[in-house]
Design a protein around this motif. Structure first.
Motif, short mmCIF file in Angstrom:
data_model
loop_
_atom_site.label_atom_id
_atom_site.label_comp_id
_atom_site.label_asym_id
_atom_site.label_seq_id
_atom_site.Cartn_x
_atom_site.Cartn_y
_atom_site.Cartn_z
N TYR A 326 86.01 69.14 20.12
CA TYR A 326 84.57 69.20 20.39
C TYR A 326 84.40 70.23 21.50
N TRP A 327 83.55 71.22 21.25
CA TRP A 327 83.52 72.42 22.12
C TRP A 327 82.09 72.66 22.57
N LYS A 328 81.86 72.73 23.88
CA LYS A 328 80.54 73.08 24.39
C LYS A 328 80.68 74.35 25.23
N PHE A 385 81.45 80.33 29.64
CA PHE A 385 81.99 79.06 30.15
C PHE A 385 82.19 78.08 29.00
N ASN A 386 83.34 77.45 28.95
CA ASN A 386 83.65 76.57 27.80
C ASN A 386 84.32 75.28 28.23
N ILE A 387 83.88 74.18 27.62
CA ILE A 387 84.68 72.94 27.67
C ILE A 387 85.26 72.78 26.27
N ILE A 388 86.57 72.89 26.17
CA ILE A 388 87.22 72.74 24.87
C ILE A 388 87.96 71.40 24.88
N HIS A 423 80.62 80.52 19.92
CA HIS A 423 81.06 79.32 20.63
C HIS A 423 79.97 78.25 20.64
N LEU A 424 78.90 78.47 19.89
CA LEU A 424 77.86 77.45 19.81
C LEU A 424 78.42 76.22 19.11
N SER A 425 77.88 75.08 19.49
CA SER A 425 78.36 73.82 18.96
C SER A 425 77.49 73.41 17.77
N GLY A 426 78.03 72.55 16.90
CA GLY A 426 77.27 72.08 15.74
C GLY A 426 76.00 71.33 16.15
#
Ligand SMILES: Cc1cc2nc3c(=O)[nH]c(=O)nc-3n(C[C@H](O)[C@H](O)[C@H](O)COP(=O)(O)OP(=O)(O)OC[C@H]3O[C@@H](n4cnc5c(N)ncnc54)[C@H](O)[C@@H]3O)c2cc1C
Length: 467
Positions: A326-328, A385-388, A423-426
């Motif tokens: 889950y990636w924001k 910036f990413n939270i993976i 990098h957009l999330s669903g």
């Protein structure tokens, strides 16, 4: 086989007659894979194991003719369509429930023209494959930092990587494409041919057609470049991040500096400066020295290596297909003290050792191109910036997703309301998707009206037609 239950573009269930499916199958050189066929489970899997979708058909295209036939079949039956290249869409855009996946991953042709310094690569190629074919001629171009990301999805969204400060994004090195439009036409697009489409494909994602081949400009590169990480314990993360903010803001085009908060293989939470230099080693040693001398690192593995090897440094575990994710993500400038505090606090409470928080610095040539030159609308110096979040046990999904959303809720007010579209999330809202195309959104809508007025290509950071 019996008549096939399918999902349509109207969101309804429908049926395609057995004979029509068989006729379609015969029109293909590649495989057509349905739920009852051997290989279906493997063929439907994507990088993000948390995306568990069951397409009615997967058309594994063997060439351009298969892509054209697949598009025509999808259109004739009003099918929901997903396009699959390297399958790295964290949001799961490369697959769908009940529709057709037009899978270009088997299109693997690559041809380097060393004299003109160009490379032609088909849509199923991955970045590691480009790196190796180009490197033998002492050449390279900007590609992704993980070796098995697909060139197709990455390029169409922009393309951030180790060479972006020096040579711009991947799209800044794109010379031409072959593309199949939703009406089944085969077009070439470049600065001189279908230039409106070429503009849109450079940052507009998979909204306008199915690209079957890409031509990129290559650049001479040193046989060895500097790359690697400098690691500090998490207790020092706030100081390291404040140093990183200043250091990465003042880099020459040749240098790259990213940062990750992560868990080391022996289980310790750490902060890693991820460094690279695209020029002579001695020059790079000088430029990167402040980042290697800062504080008291517990490890410094920055060293000369081929560019193709540097592009595998972050592969484990990011390259592994099938892990839950889950990636924001969002763009930010500046990196505020508050953002640093929340990010470091989150890293000290990671609930999965595979989860990472990452900053990618966008600078140099990539930031100097004007926003209107390509569809990538947010050209400026900034950090991606990413939270993976990554975990292996599907039973832990709810907990990991809830953790990420809680952290993201505190991060979001501290950064911009836009993101790198790839990098957009669903679950990102339409406003965020729109903001991520920046001032180019209206022009992109006009292009969508021209090339895909029925929004057949909608499983992507979608630009909705108004026609
Ligand atoms: C581990 C990992 C590392 C990453 N690293 C980077 C990085 O370093 N730099 C960077 O810029 N991005 C990076 N990304 C993001 C990446 O660019 C996107 O996930 C991109 O969509 C991946 O493309 P793909 O072909 O592998 O994915 P897929 O899931 O196959 O495709 C994603 C979407 O791209 C579009 N698409 C794919 N192929 C075609 C085609 N032939 N024609 C038209 N549309 C198409 C479709 O909309 C499709 O749904 C990374 C992603 C992951 C998971």
């Amino acid at each position: 086989m019996v008549d096939l239950k399918v999902a349509t573009l109207d969101g309804k269930d429908s049926v395609v007659l057995e004979d029509a499916v068989e006729e379609f199958r015969k029109s293909l050189r590649g495989q057509l894979i349905g739920p009852d066929d051997e290989g279906y489970e493997e063929a439907r899997n994507v990088w993000n194991g948390n995306i568990d979708r069951r397409p009615a058909l997967i058309s594994r295209c063997a060439g351009v003719a298969d892509v054209i036939n697949s598009v025509n079949f999808a259109r004739a039956n009003n099918l929901l369509v997903a396009i699959r290249g390297g399958a790295h869409s964290a949001a799961g855009h490369g697959t769908c429930d009940g529709g057709i996946v037009i899978d270009v991953s088997q299109l693997k042709g690559i041809r380097v023209d060393p004299e003109n310094k160009t490379i032609q690569a088909q849509a199923g190629v991955q970045w590691g494959e480009i790196d190796r074919e180009a490197e033998i001629f002492g050449l390279a171009t900007t590609g992704g930092v993980i070796s098995n990301t697909g060139i197709a999805g990455l390029t169409l969204g922009g393309g951030l990587g180790w060479l972006m400060g020096k040579h711009g994004f991947t799209i800044d090195n794109l010379l031409s494409v072959d593309v199949v439009t939703v009406d089944g036409r085969f077009l070439k697009a470049s600065a001189n041919e279908n230039s409106d489409l070429f503009w849109g494909l450079r940052g507009g994602g998979g909204n306008f057609g199915i690209v079957t081949s890409f031509e990129f400009r290559l650049h001479p590169t040193e046989s060895l470049v500097l790359g690697g990480m400098v690691i500090h314990p998490l207790e020092k993360a706030k100081e390291v991040l404040r140093f990183y903010r200043e250091f990465s803001s003042s880099l020459p085009d040749e240098a790259e500096a990213y940062l990750a908060l992560l868990t080391s293989p022996d289980g310790d939470a750490v902060v890693a400066l991820i460094l690279g230099y695209n020029g002579p080693i001695a020059e790079g040693e000088k430029v990167l020295e402040p980042a290697r001398k800062f504080g008291e690192p517990v490890m410094d593995v920055v060293q000369p290596m081929p560019h193709s090897v540097r592009n595998t440094l972050l592969d484990d575990p990011l390259a592994i297909h099938g892990i839950q994710r889950y990636w924001k993500s969002g763009f930010t400038n500046p990196i505020s003290d508050e953002l640093i505090d929340v990010a470091v606090e989150a890293a000290s409470n990671f609930i999965s050792p595979l989860t990472a928080i990452m900053f990618f610095n966008i600078h140099g040539a990539a930031a100097r191109v004007s926003s209107s030159e390509t569809a990538f609308g947010l050209r400026r110096e900034q950090w991606d910036f990413n939270i993976i979040s990554q975990w292996t046990d599907a039973a832990e999904s709810e907990r990991n997703i809830a953790w990420t959303r809680e952290v993201w809720g505190r991060i979001e007010p501290l950064i911009s309301g836009s993101a790198y579209i790839n990098h957009l999330s669903g679950d990102d809202k339409p406003e965020k998707i729109r903001a991520s195309y920046g001032e180019n959104y209206d022009r992109l809508v006009a292009l969508k009206n021209k090339y895909d007025p029925t929004n057949m290509l909608r499983l992507n950071p979608n630009i909705q037609p108004t026609a």
